[in-house]
Design a protein around this motif. Structure first.
Motif, PDB file in Angstrom:
ATOM      1  N   ARG A 131       3.508   7.037  13.749  1.00 44.21           N
ATOM      2  CA  ARG A 131       4.549   7.317  12.761  1.00 44.21           C
ATOM      3  C   ARG A 131       5.164   6.047  12.187  1.00 44.21           C
ATOM      4  O   ARG A 131       5.682   6.058  11.072  1.00 44.21           O
ATOM      5  CB  ARG A 131       5.639   8.181  13.405  1.00 44.21           C
ATOM      6  CG  ARG A 131       5.164   9.570  13.792  1.00 44.21           C
ATOM      7  CD  ARG A 131       6.279  10.420  14.302  1.00 44.21           C
ATOM      8  NE  ARG A 131       5.803  11.718  14.759  1.00 44.21           N
ATOM      9  CZ  ARG A 131       6.583  12.686  15.239  1.00 44.21           C
ATOM     10  NH1 ARG A 131       7.881  12.482  15.324  1.00 44.21           N
ATOM     11  NH2 ARG A 131       6.077  13.831  15.636  1.00 44.21           N
ATOM     12  N   ALA A 132       5.120   4.957  12.948  1.00 37.76           N
ATOM     13  CA  ALA A 132       5.686   3.703  12.452  1.00 37.76           C
ATOM     14  C   ALA A 132       4.956   3.234  11.202  1.00 37.76           C
ATOM     15  O   ALA A 132       5.568   2.649  10.299  1.00 37.76           O
ATOM     16  CB  ALA A 132       5.623   2.639  13.541  1.00 37.76           C
ATOM     17  N   ARG A 133       3.652   3.486  11.140  1.00 43.02           N
ATOM     18  CA  ARG A 133       2.897   3.102   9.948  1.00 43.02           C
ATOM     19  C   ARG A 133       3.368   3.905   8.740  1.00 43.02           C
ATOM     20  O   ARG A 133       3.495   3.374   7.631  1.00 43.02           O
ATOM     21  CB  ARG A 133       1.396   3.303  10.191  1.00 43.02           C
ATOM     22  CG  ARG A 133       0.548   2.928   8.981  1.00 43.02           C
ATOM     23  CD  ARG A 133      -0.917   2.860   9.343  1.00 43.02           C
ATOM     24  NE  ARG A 133      -1.413   4.134   9.845  1.00 43.02           N
ATOM     25  CZ  ARG A 133      -2.650   4.327  10.320  1.00 43.02           C
ATOM     26  NH1 ARG A 133      -3.494   3.307  10.386  1.00 43.02           N
ATOM     27  NH2 ARG A 133      -3.026   5.511  10.735  1.00 43.02           N
TER      28      ARG A 133
ATOM     29  N   ARG B 230       6.715   2.522   7.567  1.00 46.70           N
ATOM     30  CA  ARG B 230       6.534   1.285   6.813  1.00 46.70           C
ATOM     31  C   ARG B 230       6.050   1.595   5.404  1.00 46.70           C
ATOM     32  O   ARG B 230       6.548   1.015   4.424  1.00 46.70           O
ATOM     33  CB  ARG B 230       5.533   0.372   7.533  1.00 46.70           C
ATOM     34  CG  ARG B 230       5.204  -0.890   6.746  1.00 46.70           C
ATOM     35  CD  ARG B 230       4.101  -1.711   7.384  1.00 46.70           C
ATOM     36  NE  ARG B 230       3.605  -2.720   6.448  1.00 46.70           N
ATOM     37  CZ  ARG B 230       2.545  -3.484   6.680  1.00 46.70           C
ATOM     38  NH1 ARG B 230       1.867  -3.376   7.817  1.00 46.70           N
ATOM     39  NH2 ARG B 230       2.158  -4.363   5.776  1.00 46.70           N
TER      40      ARG B 230
END
Length: 295
Positions: A161-163, A166
């Motif tokens: 989910r961090a991608r 970003r």
């Protein structure tokens, strides 16, 4: 009589970490009296070919062991065949499993749901974009959200989910409202600049964002949600409310229902069930009762 189950597996789900749960799930299904054949494709195209071949042999169910992407693939194989679709959710979002009432965080509970063999008749949606002609069961998105997907798919870091977060931050810096033309049931035409348009058979996408909170997968209708052009500050204020489904009360949001939807806009790619469909224009047409889902 023992149910004959074909278990379609995505070995890459959650970076391959879910494979350690495959054997216990298979044991649970077999302990419950099922005969289980495990299907693993070399890639998405091979998995689809294998799933279609197995569905043609009329098992008692085709069960997707993975996330929304694998469920989307399984839908292509079973829609219109009468073969029930089971889901053991092992992905990041699992919005389709949630929509059909499948337990999300307990694979053994999901396996028990499969073993009960209780089916629900639900709709699917045929989507056409250029040469693409496929089905989806959840939500199709176009606009800011699909551009975030495009950007996230180009990133190599970070993961999960961090991608996506970003990509969302980066896309917001560059994003401009998109001139859409939306045609409903061949009649009503809406032309306006918008941040996004979503066409929903079910209510949520993107791991719990309730973009089409009123959508029902068995009503023979598509919910079309449009967020008109707003400033970035207002967009940032409104967007988080999508997790509660309360964004539909905002004056810039409109909701329509239709059986056939055509979307036109420049330089926009459509995603359905989180999978890339292709550049629009795109048409979506409801297929009432095309799926039987174990739930």
């Amino acid at each position: 009589m023992s149910p004959q189950l074909a278990l379609l597996v995505n070995p890459a789900a959650r970076g391959g970490r879910t494979l350690r749960l495959l054997e216990p799930v298979v044991r649970r299904l077999r302990a419950g009296g099922a005969e289980v054949a495990v299907i693993v494709g070399r890639d998405a195209a091979d998995a689809l070919e294998r799933a279609c071949a197995v569905a043609a042999e009329r098992p008692d169910a085709l069960v997707a062991f993975g996330g929304d992407g694998l469920v989307h693939l399984a839908v292509q194989a079973v829609a219109g065949t009468g073969v029930p679709l089971g889901i053991i959710p092992m992905g990041t979002g699992n919005d389709l499993a949630s929509a059909f009432g499948v337990p999300l965080k307990d694979p053994m509970a999901a396996a028990r749901t499969v073993l009960r063999m209780r089916t629900r008749q639900v709709d699917a949606v045929r989507v056409r974009a250029g040469l693409a002609d496929e089905l989806f069961a959840g939500v199709l998105c176009c606009g800011f959200d699909s551009r975030v997907n495009e950007r996230a798919n180009r990133l190599t870091w970070p993961s999960g989910r961090a991608r996506y977060l970003r990509a969302m931050v980066e896309e917001l810096r560059a994003f401009r409202p998109i001139p859409f033309r939306v045609t409903l049931d061949g009649g009503e035409v809406i032309e306006q600049e918008a941040m996004l348009v979503a066409v929903g058979n079910t209510g949520s996408y993107g791991a719990g964002m309730r973009i089409c909170p009123g959508a029902r997968p068995d009503d023979g209708l598509l919910d079309v949600v449009m967020l008109r052009a707003v400033g970035k500050a207002e967009f940032l204020r409104v967007f988080p409310s999508v997790y509660r489904g309360t964004h539909v009360a905002h004056p810039a949001v409109s909701v329509r229902r239709a059986r056939h939807v055509r979307l036109e806009a420049p330089e926009v790619v459509a995603y359905a069930d989180g999978e890339r469909v292709g550049p629009i224009p795109v048409t979506c047409e409801i297929q009432p009762g095309a799926l039987r889902v174990l739930c």
